[in-house]
Write a protein that holds these residues in place. Structure first.
Motif, mmCIF file in Angstrom:
data_model
loop_
_atom_site.group_PDB
_atom_site.id
_atom_site.type_symbol
_atom_site.label_atom_id
_atom_site.label_comp_id
_atom_site.label_asym_id
_atom_site.label_seq_id
_atom_site.Cartn_x
_atom_site.Cartn_y
_atom_site.Cartn_z
ATOM 1 N N SER A 175 0.814 -1.222 0.000
ATOM 2 C CA SER A 175 0.000 0.000 0.000
ATOM 3 C C SER A 175 0.847 1.271 0.000
ATOM 4 O O SER A 175 0.404 2.333 -0.444
ATOM 5 C CB SER A 175 -0.937 0.005 1.210
ATOM 6 O OG SER A 175 -0.195 -0.079 2.421
ATOM 7 N N ALA A 176 2.091 1.168 0.490
ATOM 8 C CA ALA A 176 2.964 2.357 0.542
ATOM 9 C C ALA A 176 3.856 2.467 -0.688
ATOM 10 O O ALA A 176 4.721 3.339 -0.752
ATOM 11 C CB ALA A 176 3.826 2.302 1.799
ATOM 12 N N VAL A 177 3.672 1.587 -1.678
ATOM 13 C CA VAL A 177 4.524 1.562 -2.868
ATOM 14 C C VAL A 177 3.795 2.176 -4.058
ATOM 15 O O VAL A 177 2.643 1.836 -4.337
ATOM 16 C CB VAL A 177 4.955 0.117 -3.206
ATOM 17 C CG1 VAL A 177 5.837 0.106 -4.448
ATOM 18 C CG2 VAL A 177 5.671 -0.522 -2.024
ATOM 19 N N SER A 178 4.472 3.058 -4.758
ATOM 20 C CA SER A 178 3.907 3.667 -5.955
ATOM 21 C C SER A 178 4.896 3.529 -7.109
ATOM 22 O O SER A 178 6.108 3.369 -6.897
ATOM 23 C CB SER A 178 3.604 5.157 -5.727
ATOM 24 O OG SER A 178 2.632 5.324 -4.704
ATOM 25 N N VAL A 179 4.373 3.596 -8.325
ATOM 26 C CA VAL A 179 5.210 3.567 -9.529
ATOM 27 C C VAL A 179 5.274 4.996 -10.076
ATOM 28 O O VAL A 179 4.236 5.614 -10.335
ATOM 29 C CB VAL A 179 4.628 2.610 -10.587
ATOM 30 C CG1 VAL A 179 5.512 2.609 -11.836
ATOM 31 C CG2 VAL A 179 4.477 1.208 -10.028
ATOM 32 N N LEU A 180 6.499 5.511 -10.226
ATOM 33 C CA LEU A 180 6.697 6.893 -10.689
ATOM 34 C C LEU A 180 7.508 6.914 -11.973
ATOM 35 O O LEU A 180 8.263 5.984 -12.273
ATOM 36 C CB LEU A 180 7.418 7.713 -9.616
ATOM 37 C CG LEU A 180 6.826 7.716 -8.187
ATOM 38 C CD1 LEU A 180 7.735 8.527 -7.265
ATOM 39 C CD2 LEU A 180 5.412 8.285 -8.202
ATOM 40 N N THR A 181 7.361 8.012 -12.716
ATOM 41 C CA THR A 181 8.202 8.227 -13.892
ATOM 42 C C THR A 181 9.512 8.857 -13.429
ATOM 43 O O THR A 181 9.674 9.245 -12.269
ATOM 44 C CB THR A 181 7.515 9.155 -14.895
ATOM 45 O OG1 THR A 181 7.393 10.468 -14.307
ATOM 46 C CG2 THR A 181 6.135 8.634 -15.282
ATOM 47 N N SER A 182 10.463 8.963 -14.365
ATOM 48 C CA SER A 182 11.752 9.583 -14.016
ATOM 49 C C SER A 182 11.568 11.045 -13.623
ATOM 50 O O SER A 182 12.389 11.612 -12.888
ATOM 51 C CB SER A 182 12.716 9.483 -15.199
ATOM 52 O OG SER A 182 12.135 10.058 -16.363
ATOM 53 N N ALA A 183 10.466 11.657 -14.078
ATOM 54 C CA ALA A 183 10.186 13.050 -13.733
ATOM 55 C C ALA A 183 9.413 13.163 -12.427
ATOM 56 O O ALA A 183 9.140 14.274 -11.947
ATOM 57 C CB ALA A 183 9.408 13.717 -14.864
ATOM 58 N N GLY A 184 9.057 12.027 -11.836
ATOM 59 C CA GLY A 184 8.357 12.063 -10.554
ATOM 60 C C GLY A 184 6.850 11.989 -10.669
ATOM 61 O O GLY A 184 6.145 12.053 -9.648
ATOM 62 N N ALA A 185 6.340 11.860 -11.923
ATOM 63 C CA ALA A 185 4.890 11.756 -12.089
ATOM 64 C C ALA A 185 4.428 10.359 -11.632
ATOM 65 O O ALA A 185 5.142 9.364 -11.787
ATOM 66 C CB ALA A 185 4.502 11.981 -13.543
ATOM 67 N N THR A 186 3.235 10.304 -11.090
ATOM 68 C CA THR A 186 2.707 9.036 -10.575
ATOM 69 C C THR A 186 2.047 8.227 -11.689
ATOM 70 O O THR A 186 1.134 8.706 -12.352
ATOM 71 C CB THR A 186 1.689 9.285 -9.462
ATOM 72 O OG1 THR A 186 2.314 10.029 -8.400
ATOM 73 C CG2 THR A 186 1.146 7.976 -8.916
ATOM 74 N N VAL A 187 2.547 7.021 -11.872
ATOM 75 C CA VAL A 187 1.943 6.087 -12.830
ATOM 76 C C VAL A 187 0.895 5.233 -12.113
ATOM 77 O O VAL A 187 -0.190 4.988 -12.630
ATOM 78 C CB VAL A 187 3.018 5.188 -13.466
ATOM 79 C CG1 VAL A 187 2.386 4.162 -14.399
ATOM 80 C CG2 VAL A 187 4.059 6.019 -14.193
ATOM 81 N N GLN A 188 1.230 4.798 -10.959
ATOM 82 C CA GLN A 188 0.304 4.006 -10.146
ATOM 83 C C GLN A 188 0.591 4.272 -8.689
ATOM 84 O O GLN A 188 1.719 4.150 -8.234
ATOM 85 C CB GLN A 188 0.466 2.503 -10.444
ATOM 86 C CG GLN A 188 -0.469 1.615 -9.634
ATOM 87 C CD GLN A 188 -0.285 0.147 -9.968
ATOM 88 O OE1 GLN A 188 0.294 -0.212 -10.994
ATOM 89 N NE2 GLN A 188 -0.752 -0.726 -9.088
ATOM 90 N N LYS A 189 -0.461 4.642 -7.970
ATOM 91 C CA LYS A 189 -0.289 4.970 -6.560
ATOM 92 C C LYS A 189 -0.777 3.805 -5.704
ATOM 93 O O LYS A 189 -1.810 3.208 -5.987
ATOM 94 C CB LYS A 189 -1.053 6.243 -6.218
ATOM 95 C CG LYS A 189 -0.880 6.697 -4.762
ATOM 96 C CD LYS A 189 -1.579 8.022 -4.530
ATOM 97 C CE LYS A 189 -1.434 8.469 -3.077
ATOM 98 N NZ LYS A 189 -0.042 8.628 -2.667
ATOM 99 N N GLY A 190 -0.019 3.502 -4.675
ATOM 100 C CA GLY A 190 -0.421 2.424 -3.769
ATOM 101 C C GLY A 190 -1.669 2.789 -2.993
ATOM 102 O O GLY A 190 -1.946 3.967 -2.735
#
Length: 223
Positions: A175-190
């Protein structure tokens, strides 16, 4: 010509003879009846004998059947093999390390350390992690946050397999893990729903180290 006294004596003898004949006739009749009845009685006993014998022989058979426990149903599972404490501790530790190392490997766009991964994983688990690392690198993604191992449970131990194998249920909270782009944008939020049961298969290597060889998920992964 006979006298009255002689006539009286003659009648008395005649009466005695008739009475004796009647008694003899009655005795013959009784004897005949008894003789005829006797074979019938014997036949009746002979007819009843087998029936009584069958009944008495059936009773022990029924008792024997009742006393004999029913056979075990086919397909009954064999008793589980007890897992030695050192084995349980080792597989639990290595499974948790695999979860943590996977997250670390995907937290950067740099290729994961193959030597480090091969010390924890093999087979399809290793290949899947390398494929995921390649996907993240191609898309410029990385993980932020750390997954947490909530619980582990050994569900199967096969020391006689080649190699020896352990199946482990691992509840992982992401739940505390998110997927981000190299620019810091959120692809998938936990989210709170990112908590799932991982079924891990670990095999023992030639150096007696337990390596994660496969990771699957049950139909209902909630844990």
């Amino acid at each position: 010509m006979s006298t009255p006294g002689q006539a009286s004596k003659a009648r008395s003898r005649t009466t005695v003879i008739v009475a004796a004949a009647a008694v003899l006739a009655a005795a013959l009749v009784v004897l005949l009846i008894a003789t005829q009845a006797s074979p019938g009685a014997v036949r009746s006993d002979a007819q009843n004998g087998p029936s009584q014998s069958a009944s008495s022989s059936a009773a022990p058979s029924a008792a024997s059947s009742a006393a004999t426990p029913p056979p075990a149903p086919p397909g009954t599972a064999a008793p589980a093999v007890a897992v030695p404490a050192p084995v349980a501790a080792s597989v639990t530790k290595n499974a948790a390390a695999y979860v943590g190392t996977t997250a670390t490997a995907l937290a950067t766009v740099n290729p994961p350390d193959k030597a480090q991964l091969s010390a924890l994983a093999t087979g399809s688990a290793y290949d899947s992690l390398m494929a995921k690392a390649s996907e993240f690198k191609a898309n410029g993604w990385h993980l932020a946050g750390k997954p947490k191992v909530v619980s582990t449970k050994v569900v199967r131990y096969e020391p006689g397999a080649e190699p020896p194998t352990v199946t482990l249920n691992v509840c992982v909270d992401s739940s505390a893990v998110s997927v981000l782009t190299s620019a810091g944008a959120t692809v998938q939020k936990g989210s709170a729903r990112d908590r799932s049961l991982n079924v891990m298969t670990l095999v023992q290597s030639a150096t007696r180290t337990w390596l994660v060889s496969q990771v699957t998920f049950p139909d209902n992964p909630d844990c």
